[in-house]
Design a protein around this motif. Sequence first.
Motif, PDB file in Angstrom:
ATOM      1  N   PRO A  39      19.593 -42.614  44.969  1.00 59.56           N
ATOM      2  CA  PRO A  39      18.215 -43.050  44.727  1.00 59.56           C
ATOM      3  C   PRO A  39      17.805 -44.233  45.613  1.00 59.56           C
ATOM      4  O   PRO A  39      16.629 -44.389  45.928  1.00 59.56           O
ATOM      5  N   HIS A  40      18.770 -45.056  46.035  1.00 61.25           N
ATOM      6  CA  HIS A  40      18.432 -46.215  46.858  1.00 61.25           C
ATOM      7  C   HIS A  40      17.868 -45.832  48.221  1.00 61.25           C
ATOM      8  O   HIS A  40      17.292 -46.657  48.912  1.00 61.25           O
ATOM      9  N   MET A  41      18.055 -44.567  48.621  1.00 59.82           N
ATOM     10  CA  MET A  41      17.491 -44.115  49.891  1.00 59.82           C
ATOM     11  C   MET A  41      15.970 -43.966  49.816  1.00 59.82           C
ATOM     12  O   MET A  41      15.305 -43.825  50.829  1.00 59.82           O
ATOM     13  N   ASN A  42      15.455 -43.950  48.585  1.00 54.56           N
ATOM     14  CA  ASN A  42      14.018 -43.791  48.369  1.00 54.56           C
ATOM     15  C   ASN A  42      13.461 -42.545  49.060  1.00 54.56           C
ATOM     16  O   ASN A  42      12.386 -42.576  49.641  1.00 54.56           O
ATOM     17  N   THR A  43      14.234 -41.461  48.988  1.00 55.62           N
ATOM     18  CA  THR A  43      13.744 -40.213  49.564  1.00 55.62           C
ATOM     19  C   THR A  43      13.027 -39.371  48.508  1.00 55.62           C
ATOM     20  O   THR A  43      12.458 -38.348  48.823  1.00 55.62           O
ATOM     21  N   GLU A  44      13.070 -39.819  47.274  1.00 59.14           N
ATOM     22  CA  GLU A  44      12.459 -39.104  46.150  1.00 59.14           C
ATOM     23  C   GLU A  44      12.882 -37.642  46.078  1.00 59.14           C
ATOM     24  O   GLU A  44      12.071 -36.733  46.238  1.00 59.14           O
ATOM     25  N   PRO A  45      14.163 -37.422  45.829  1.00 59.63           N
ATOM     26  CA  PRO A  45      14.662 -36.038  45.744  1.00 59.63           C
ATOM     27  C   PRO A  45      14.001 -35.281  44.595  1.00 59.63           C
ATOM     28  O   PRO A  45      13.609 -35.881  43.592  1.00 59.63           O
ATOM     29  N   LYS A  46      13.917 -33.963  44.745  1.00 62.17           N
ATOM     30  CA  LYS A  46      13.377 -33.142  43.669  1.00 62.17           C
ATOM     31  C   LYS A  46      14.466 -32.236  43.088  1.00 62.17           C
ATOM     32  O   LYS A  46      14.177 -31.168  42.571  1.00 62.17           O
ATOM     33  N   VAL A  47      15.709 -32.645  43.231  1.00 60.25           N
ATOM     34  CA  VAL A  47      16.795 -31.993  42.510  1.00 60.25           C
ATOM     35  C   VAL A  47      17.298 -33.017  41.500  1.00 60.25           C
ATOM     36  O   VAL A  47      17.755 -34.098  41.865  1.00 60.25           O
ATOM     37  N   PHE A  48      17.132 -32.666  40.218  1.00 65.01           N
ATOM     38  CA  PHE A  48      17.413 -33.632  39.151  1.00 65.01           C
ATOM     39  C   PHE A  48      18.688 -33.225  38.415  1.00 65.01           C
ATOM     40  O   PHE A  48      18.808 -32.097  37.948  1.00 65.01           O
ATOM     41  N   TYR A  49      19.623 -34.161  38.315  1.00 67.14           N
ATOM     42  CA  TYR A  49      20.912 -33.856  37.693  1.00 67.14           C
ATOM     43  C   TYR A  49      20.979 -34.434  36.290  1.00 67.14           C
ATOM     44  O   TYR A  49      20.632 -35.597  36.071  1.00 67.14           O
ATOM     45  N   ASN A  50      21.460 -33.618  35.362  1.00 69.68           N
ATOM     46  CA  ASN A  50      21.802 -34.150  34.053  1.00 69.68           C
ATOM     47  C   ASN A  50      23.271 -34.553  34.072  1.00 69.68           C
ATOM     48  O   ASN A  50      24.104 -33.843  34.633  1.00 69.68           O
ATOM     49  N   GLN A  51      23.589 -35.707  33.501  1.00 70.55           N
ATOM     50  CA  GLN A  51      24.971 -36.184  33.424  1.00 70.55           C
ATOM     51  C   GLN A  51      25.568 -36.506  34.793  1.00 70.55           C
ATOM     52  O   GLN A  51      26.763 -36.359  35.000  1.00 70.55           O
ATOM     53  N   LEU A  52      24.752 -36.950  35.700  1.00 68.57           N
ATOM     54  CA  LEU A  52      25.275 -37.336  37.006  1.00 68.57           C
ATOM     55  C   LEU A  52      25.961 -38.683  36.894  1.00 68.57           C
ATOM     56  O   LEU A  52      25.381 -39.639  36.376  1.00 68.57           O
ATOM     57  N   ARG A  53      27.214 -38.744  37.333  1.00 69.89           N
ATOM     58  CA  ARG A  53      27.947 -40.006  37.242  1.00 69.89           C
ATOM     59  C   ARG A  53      27.765 -40.834  38.506  1.00 69.89           C
ATOM     60  O   ARG A  53      27.483 -40.305  39.573  1.00 69.89           O
ATOM     61  N   ALA A  54      27.947 -42.137  38.351  1.00 70.75           N
ATOM     62  CA  ALA A  54      27.694 -43.053  39.458  1.00 70.75           C
ATOM     63  C   ALA A  54      28.630 -42.814  40.643  1.00 70.75           C
ATOM     64  O   ALA A  54      28.332 -43.193  41.767  1.00 70.75           O
ATOM     65  N   GLU A  55      29.773 -42.162  40.384  1.00 72.33           N
ATOM     66  CA  GLU A  55      30.724 -41.955  41.481  1.00 72.33           C
ATOM     67  C   GLU A  55      30.206 -40.952  42.503  1.00 72.33           C
ATOM     68  O   GLU A  55      30.681 -40.909  43.642  1.00 72.33           O
ATOM     69  N   VAL A  56      29.245 -40.118  42.088  1.00 70.81           N
ATOM     70  CA  VAL A  56      28.835 -39.012  42.952  1.00 70.81           C
ATOM     71  C   VAL A  56      27.956 -39.505  44.101  1.00 70.81           C
ATOM     72  O   VAL A  56      27.003 -40.241  43.884  1.00 70.81           O
ATOM     73  N   ARG A  57      28.313 -39.064  45.320  1.00 69.94           N
ATOM     74  CA  ARG A  57      27.509 -39.422  46.473  1.00 69.94           C
ATOM     75  C   ARG A  57      27.156 -38.185  47.277  1.00 69.94           C
ATOM     76  O   ARG A  57      27.853 -37.209  47.237  1.00 69.94           O
TER      77      ARG A  57
END
Lengths: 151, 404, 254
Positions: free
Chosen positions: C236-254
């Motif tokens: 999210p810090h890239m501020n690209t405003e993605p339109k793929v929304f994840y449920n249960q996304l953990r902070a480790e995921v890049r």
Amino acid sequence: MPPQIKRLALLFTLLVLSFLTAKHFLTPKSFGEFGHYRGAALGEIKAKVPDYSGQKACTECHPDMTDLKAAHEHATLSCETCHGPGRVHISSTDSLVSPKIPNTREFCSICHTKNAARKASNIKQIDPKEHYKADLCTKCHNPHSPWQEKK
Amino acid sequence: MGPHYQHLYDMLSKVDGYIYPNEIELNWSILIVLYPYITGLVAGAFILASLERVFKVKVLKPTYTIALLSALAFLLVATMPLISHLGKPMRFFEIMITPHFTSAMAIFGFVYLWYLMVVLLLEIWFDYRRDLVLWSQEKKGIMKHVYKILTLGVTDISPNALKWDDKLGYALTVIGIPSAFLLHGYVGFIFGSVKANPWWSTVLMPVIFIFSAMVSGIALVMIIFMLVNYVRKQIIDMKCLDMIARFLLVALILDFALEGLDQVHRIYEAEESFQILDLLVKGKLTYTLFLFQWGLGMLVPIVVLAYLQIFRSNLRVRKILYFISAFMVLIGIFFMRWNVVIGGQLFSKSFLGFTAFKLKLVGTEGVGMAAVWIVLPCLILLFLFWLLPPWKRHPEEVAGETEP
Amino acid sequence: MAREEIKSRRDFLSRAALVAGGLFISGGISPFKSMLYATERKSTKGPWYAMGIDLESCIGCGRCADACKTENNVPREPFYFRTWVEQYTILNDGSIHVESPNGGIDGFTQKFADAEIFKSFFVPKMCNHCAKSPCTQVCPVGATFESPEGIALVDQTYCLGCRYCVQACPYGCRYIHPEKKVVDKCTMCYHRITKGLLPACVEVCPKQAKIFGDLNDPKSEIVKFMKDHSWQVLKPHMNTEPKVFYNQLRAEVR
């Protein structure tokens, strides 16, 4: 005005004019129709024929199989999840092209191999190296109703 | 699996950690290393030429024309690595006819044309116009006509017309300095504005590119100046050479300071990407960054040139040391471009691993193609020296040009 | 009379000069306005498509990646993916291990013993069809663009193959097609969704872990998904405003 400037002004005008002419003729027709791109591209991308035909298309001819599947554990699967894309099968007229019938142990194992990332409540898992390792899965399980006893 | 993919399968075993599956192949290879390298040489050489013209560093006079012609020779080739690396080279013209202005790359065509047509070609033309006219009168056969065409039909070499040449040439040089900064600062922006890539994404990138361009351009002109004098068996103007060396030293120190600042900033802030960049610098880039770019390409030349500033050793030794230093600087800046372009693609944007890179010898992205784009400008420069020999120009008194 | 005529003519001239000057200035400024690309917010009419991915339900079968390759003629070699599945494994010592063998198409094998594992989960990846997509921003010729439905598409007959967009995508979702020599990427199955079908990856997902829909339709599945789950986007810090929304996304995921 010095002669250099006159000559250069003439040359640059010619250059700019030829550039504008080239730009005019080389820019694709539909460019800029919806945004900074070739508007016709939208239609061209849309025009591709889908390979996966969707659950509805399967139900049309095979309501019995769909009903059977819907009553059991594989209810959430689309027919094409296992049988592959239906386009060729549906559109074949002279001789019916069968969809693939993947009954190998490897295929079932893709989903049902035990893995720490799979929740037990989410999916039934086995260790394919141990679980009746000599037999095909379909020997005991009917893919359309996995826990129904096989005759 | 066709043989076409064999090298990618080989690469798969060299992947270190996790990379996104599409990242295995480096998208920008040696040709894109060459692109900023060559543009940098152009911008740097031009800035050296403008030192003489605008800032009146008269002692650099013997290098003025050489610098301009070198800049032209390299600029003519500058787009070639870019075009030849395209998947569809024949579509390159689209960048001119439908430039997408949100893209940093889109205005390259215009910046390039501005620099080539408005700045460099015109400045050389104004500078050579009188000679072109005189040559077209003196020569015989085809060359007579060639020079005639080059005059663009303007044969007026009255003192008044020549004064205009001088004035316009001067104005162009003044415009040319910001243009040279624009040309190369802009190339830096192409990399510096990619926010997805922490190795590239720094506001300092355009500034570093400008200063590294000056470094490489000055070193290039220095080498060409020495070679020209050597080949023509002329005694080199040592005052001029010493002055170039001094400018090279200053540019090197500034460039080194800026690059150092960039790294210090990176280390101090230690953002999310720090760990992977740390591994990158200490692993895959050890030799190209510490040894070639900073060690042999910067620190050693800085020490040597600084030493020669303080202790003027004898002519022969000085000349040899200048030559070696300039050569090392040229290699060092090449590796600077390498470390930016290749280095920025070796790590995964997942920051979890590295892909591998193996330089191909043949093919569109290979060493062979790159060699062509390095040798070609040298040949063009030889041709320009033959066509517009800076040493066969007509002395100013002959035409009665009045020095103000 | 004559004087008035002159006056009106002068008025006309000055007005014309004003208009011409204005046009000239705005023409000169408009290229610079494009610099504001990533600062602007979009308002949309009509469908505005997005994808929800429920990591709770994903079983990492890789059918999405497989069907995508079939549907979109993506080369079968393991270097080209429009969508793929990653397995994240966080060990008790805190180390993070990620893998995606052949994009998950051939299934996953657990690499660590159960006792070592702190947490393991699958993450399907695909083009995020960002509202402020850096890839369409950097395309020098307008060969990749955002469709009126908010989908990042590629005009392969116009693409130069310069690969700047591949560099600009923070998510690694683009590749150069080895035969076509132009860029290729997820189209959210534009040819399917415009015919009322679901994207291929959504169609074949056995657990309905992928939810496709129109953000501008308050009754759509995707809006329901976003209301019911505490979703997160990638980087999210890239501020690209993605339109793929994840449920249960953990902070480790890049």
